[in-house]
Enzyme design. Structure first.
Site, short mmCIF file in Angstrom:
data_model
loop_
_atom_site.label_atom_id
_atom_site.label_comp_id
_atom_site.label_asym_id
_atom_site.label_seq_id
_atom_site.Cartn_x
_atom_site.Cartn_y
_atom_site.Cartn_z
N CYS A 1 -5.02 10.73 15.51
CA CYS A 1 -4.44 9.42 15.22
C CYS A 1 -2.95 9.52 15.51
O CYS A 1 -2.26 10.33 14.91
CB CYS A 1 -4.69 9.11 13.74
SG CYS A 1 -3.86 7.61 13.19
N CYS B 1 3.44 -5.41 6.59
CA CYS B 1 2.25 -5.61 5.74
C CYS B 1 2.52 -5.01 4.36
O CYS B 1 3.09 -3.93 4.24
CB CYS B 1 1.04 -4.94 6.37
SG CYS B 1 0.74 -5.51 8.05
N ASN C 1 -5.70 3.67 0.47
CA ASN C 1 -5.05 4.91 0.10
C ASN C 1 -3.80 4.54 -0.69
O ASN C 1 -2.82 4.07 -0.10
CB ASN C 1 -4.68 5.63 1.40
CG ASN C 1 -4.81 7.13 1.25
OD1 ASN C 1 -4.54 7.69 0.20
ND2 ASN C 1 -5.21 7.75 2.33
N GLY D 1 3.32 2.22 13.24
CA GLY D 1 3.75 1.29 14.28
C GLY D 1 2.68 0.31 14.72
O GLY D 1 1.50 0.48 14.42
N GLU D 2 3.13 -0.73 15.41
CA GLU D 2 2.22 -1.75 15.94
C GLU D 2 2.21 -1.58 17.47
O GLU D 2 3.18 -1.96 18.14
CB GLU D 2 2.72 -3.14 15.51
CG GLU D 2 2.06 -4.31 16.21
CD GLU D 2 0.54 -4.26 16.22
OE1 GLU D 2 -0.08 -4.15 15.16
OE2 GLU D 2 -0.03 -4.30 17.33
N SER E 1 -6.89 -5.38 12.70
CA SER E 1 -6.69 -5.26 11.26
C SER E 1 -6.75 -6.65 10.65
O SER E 1 -5.77 -7.39 10.66
CB SER E 1 -5.32 -4.63 10.98
OG SER E 1 -5.34 -3.29 11.35
N LEU E 2 -7.91 -7.00 10.15
CA LEU E 2 -8.11 -8.36 9.64
C LEU E 2 -7.73 -8.43 8.15
O LEU E 2 -6.87 -9.21 7.78
CB LEU E 2 -9.56 -8.78 9.87
CG LEU E 2 -9.87 -10.26 9.69
CD1 LEU E 2 -9.12 -11.11 10.68
CD2 LEU E 2 -11.38 -10.52 9.82
N HIS E 3 -8.38 -7.62 7.35
CA HIS E 3 -8.02 -7.43 5.94
C HIS E 3 -8.14 -8.66 5.04
O HIS E 3 -7.75 -8.60 3.87
CB HIS E 3 -6.60 -6.86 5.78
CG HIS E 3 -6.33 -5.61 6.55
ND1 HIS E 3 -7.27 -4.64 6.76
CD2 HIS E 3 -5.21 -5.17 7.18
CE1 HIS E 3 -6.73 -3.65 7.47
NE2 HIS E 3 -5.50 -3.95 7.75
N GLU F 1 4.62 10.84 12.83
CA GLU F 1 3.45 11.56 12.33
C GLU F 1 2.25 11.43 13.24
O GLU F 1 2.07 10.41 13.90
CB GLU F 1 2.99 10.93 11.01
CG GLU F 1 3.99 10.95 9.92
CD GLU F 1 3.45 10.21 8.70
OE1 GLU F 1 4.23 9.94 7.81
OE2 GLU F 1 2.23 9.90 8.65
N SER G 1 -5.56 -0.11 17.58
CA SER G 1 -5.65 -1.03 16.44
C SER G 1 -4.41 -1.91 16.41
O SER G 1 -3.29 -1.43 16.51
CB SER G 1 -5.75 -0.21 15.15
OG SER G 1 -5.63 -1.04 14.02
N CYS H 1 7.78 0.18 11.43
CA CYS H 1 7.04 -0.98 11.93
C CYS H 1 7.66 -2.24 11.35
O CYS H 1 8.01 -2.27 10.16
CB CYS H 1 5.57 -0.89 11.54
SG CYS H 1 4.59 -2.29 12.14
N CYS I 1 1.37 -1.29 3.33
CA CYS I 1 1.56 -0.21 4.29
C CYS I 1 2.93 0.46 4.19
O CYS I 1 3.96 -0.22 4.18
CB CYS I 1 1.34 -0.75 5.71
SG CYS I 1 1.62 0.48 6.98
N CYS J 1 -1.22 6.00 6.93
CA CYS J 1 -0.15 5.59 7.81
C CYS J 1 1.24 5.66 7.15
O CYS J 1 1.52 4.96 6.20
CB CYS J 1 -0.56 4.16 8.08
SG CYS J 1 0.12 3.19 9.28
N1 SAH Z 1 -0.20 -1.54 13.30
C1 SAH Z 1 -1.56 -1.37 13.65
C2 SAH Z 1 -1.98 0.07 13.79
C3 SAH Z 1 -1.45 1.01 12.76
S1 SAH Z 1 -2.00 0.74 11.10
C4 SAH Z 1 -2.45 -2.12 12.69
O1 SAH Z 1 -1.96 -2.58 11.68
O2 SAH Z 1 -3.63 -2.25 13.01
C5 SAH Z 1 -3.65 1.36 11.22
C6 SAH Z 1 -4.56 0.95 10.08
O3 SAH Z 1 -4.20 1.63 8.88
C7 SAH Z 1 -4.47 -0.53 9.80
O4 SAH Z 1 -5.75 -1.09 9.70
C8 SAH Z 1 -3.74 -0.53 8.48
O5 SAH Z 1 -3.98 -1.70 7.80
C9 SAH Z 1 -4.27 0.72 7.82
N2 SAH Z 1 -3.47 1.18 6.67
C10 SAH Z 1 -2.15 1.09 6.47
N3 SAH Z 1 -1.81 1.58 5.26
C11 SAH Z 1 -2.95 2.02 4.69
C12 SAH Z 1 -3.26 2.63 3.42
N4 SAH Z 1 -2.32 2.91 2.55
N5 SAH Z 1 -4.56 2.92 3.17
C13 SAH Z 1 -5.52 2.66 4.06
N6 SAH Z 1 -5.30 2.09 5.26
C14 SAH Z 1 -4.01 1.77 5.57
FE1 SF4 Z 2 2.69 -2.16 10.82
FE2 SF4 Z 2 0.03 -1.76 10.98
FE3 SF4 Z 2 1.45 -0.97 8.83
FE4 SF4 Z 2 1.05 -3.54 9.25
S1 SF4 Z 2 -0.53 -2.00 8.84
S2 SF4 Z 2 3.01 -2.61 8.66
S3 SF4 Z 2 1.15 -3.65 11.45
S4 SF4 Z 2 1.64 -0.19 10.89
#
Ligand code: SAH
Ligand code: SF4
Length: 341
Positions: free
Chosen positions: A102, A113, A287, A156-157, A211-213, A89, A188, A109, A116, A330
């Site tokens: 994006c 997480c 989301n 993906g990462e 991505s600290l979270h 995508e 990211s 991935c 995700c 994502c």
């Molecule tokens: N793997 C990398 C880059 C892709 S994810 C990373 O984790 O940084 C890109 C961003 O989208 C990350 O900050 C991730 O935490 C966020 N993300 C993933 N799922 C999401 C969702 N359902 N709602 C909002 N942000 C989301």
């Molecule tokens: Fe992979 Fe980024 Fe999603 Fe975590 S947030 S599962 S690292 S794509």
């Protein structure tokens, strides 16, 4: 055979030298590919027949097949099929400063997480440099407009696919290539620490987002498996070094998840963690997706969280939401398409 879109100019120069040609042929090929957007070697009319037939022996034109395009007002979401039938995508967003895309960096991935979709669908393979680049080129062709900004925040990462990712960056940033400025590109990562060190030594001005979270290891390990491999302390040490070395500001992404990481206490703890660091925090309203039970934080608490950071003089923004209607988070479109695997 190699995809012509996966070769950096410096490597194409070496290729030409090896076959007894002048290296400026590489610039000519890049101009055909990325300025004149041709899709065959035969159209490269300033190259000799011999050079063209040699190129045909060694390279091919890869392409992405557009499967689905969903549109909302300011966002278009694309689902592409790759030559091995895998699906990826990309999302195009219209900002006041231009078009930003994006892109995905892997098929699925492995970081797992909890919040995700991409992590739910395990990694199938890395994307090649040209599959990343073709997301940009194909969407540009579709909208007939130049894309000015790239974020590598799709499926993906990227730091788990570091070499291909860096090749992609070198090509897309090449002044004879698509020439998208490094400062208009943001990568990211979920925090793969050794790659943060590699990245700071690349001498390229691409923006870094982490991505600290979560403000501490307990909360972070609960939602991000990768935190068991690289702790917050290790990430912060790498980030400080990155800032010292590059003199650039880092972005911390923070998804707000109800009752998980969104308390006033978490906001205070986050402020302490980031105090004095040249950074800004991007608060992301979660989301929600059908397959994951986590909930988005209510707007009133998002604002409280924001206010606490502000009061502690942390630079903070709340991410503008794009495309909730078009499943823009994502991995969501692909998840729907793959029949809720
Ligand atoms: N793997 C990398 C880059 C892709 S994810 C990373 O984790 O940084 C890109 C961003 O989208 C990350 O900050 C991730 O935490 C966020 N993300 C993933 N799922 C999401 C969702 N359902 N709602 C909002 N942000 C989301
Ligand atoms: Fe992979 Fe980024 Fe999603 Fe975590 S947030 S599962 S690292 S794509």
């Amino acid at each position: 055979m190699k995809s012509i879109y996966s070769i950096k100019k410096i490597d194409l120069e070496k290729y030409f030298e090896n076959i007894g040609e002048k290296k400026f042929r590489a610039t000519q090929v890049f101009e055909w590919l990325y300025r004149k957007n041709v899709s065959s070697f035969d159209e490269m009319s300033n190259l000799s027949k011999e050079v063209i037939s040699k190129l045909k022996e060694d390279f091919y034109f890869n392409e992405l097949k557009l499967l689905v395009r969903q549109e909302d007002e300011l966002v278009k979401k694309y689902l592409f099929e790759l030559s091995d039938n895998n699906k990826i995508e990309s999302v195009l967003m219209e900002h006041d400063y231009g078009l930003s895309i994006c892109i995905s960096s892997q098929i699925g991935c492995n970081m797992g997480c909890r919040f995700c979709e991409s992590g739910r669908l395990k990694k199938v393979r890395n994307l090649t440099a040209d599959e990343m680049l073709l997301q940009v080129l194909t969407v540009e062709k579709d909208v007939k407009e130049r894309i000015s900004h790239i974020v590598i925040m799709g499926i993906g990462e990227p730091f788990d696919n570091y070499d291909n990712f860096m090749d992609f960056i070198r090509i897309v940033n090449d002044p004879y290539g698509p020439a998208i400025g490094a400062r208009h590109i943001t990568v990211s990562t979920s925090g793969i620490v050794p790659k943060i060190y590699d990245f700071m030594n690349e001498d390229i001005g691409v923006n870094l987002a982490i991505s600290l979270h979560a403000p501490n290891n307990r909360v972070r390990s609960d939602i991000m498996k990768v935190n068991n491999a690289y702790t917050i302390e290790e990430i912060m040490k790498a980030v400080k070094e990155y800032i010292k070395k590059t003199n650039r500001r880092v972005t911390f992404e923070y998804i707000l998840l109800e009752n998980i990481n969104d308390s006033d206490e978490c906001a205070k703890e986050l402020s302490n963690l980031l105090k004095g660091i040249n950074c800004y925090v991007n608060l992301i309203p979660y989301n929600e997706t059908n397959n994951i039970s986590l909930k988005r934080t209510k707007s009133s608490q998002i604002l409280r969280f924001y206010d606490i950071l502000k009061k502690n003089r942390i630079n903070v923004t709340i991410r503008k939401e794009f495309g909730r209607k078009v499943s823009a988070a994502c991995g969501q479109l692909r998840a729907i398409k793959e029949g809720e695997k």
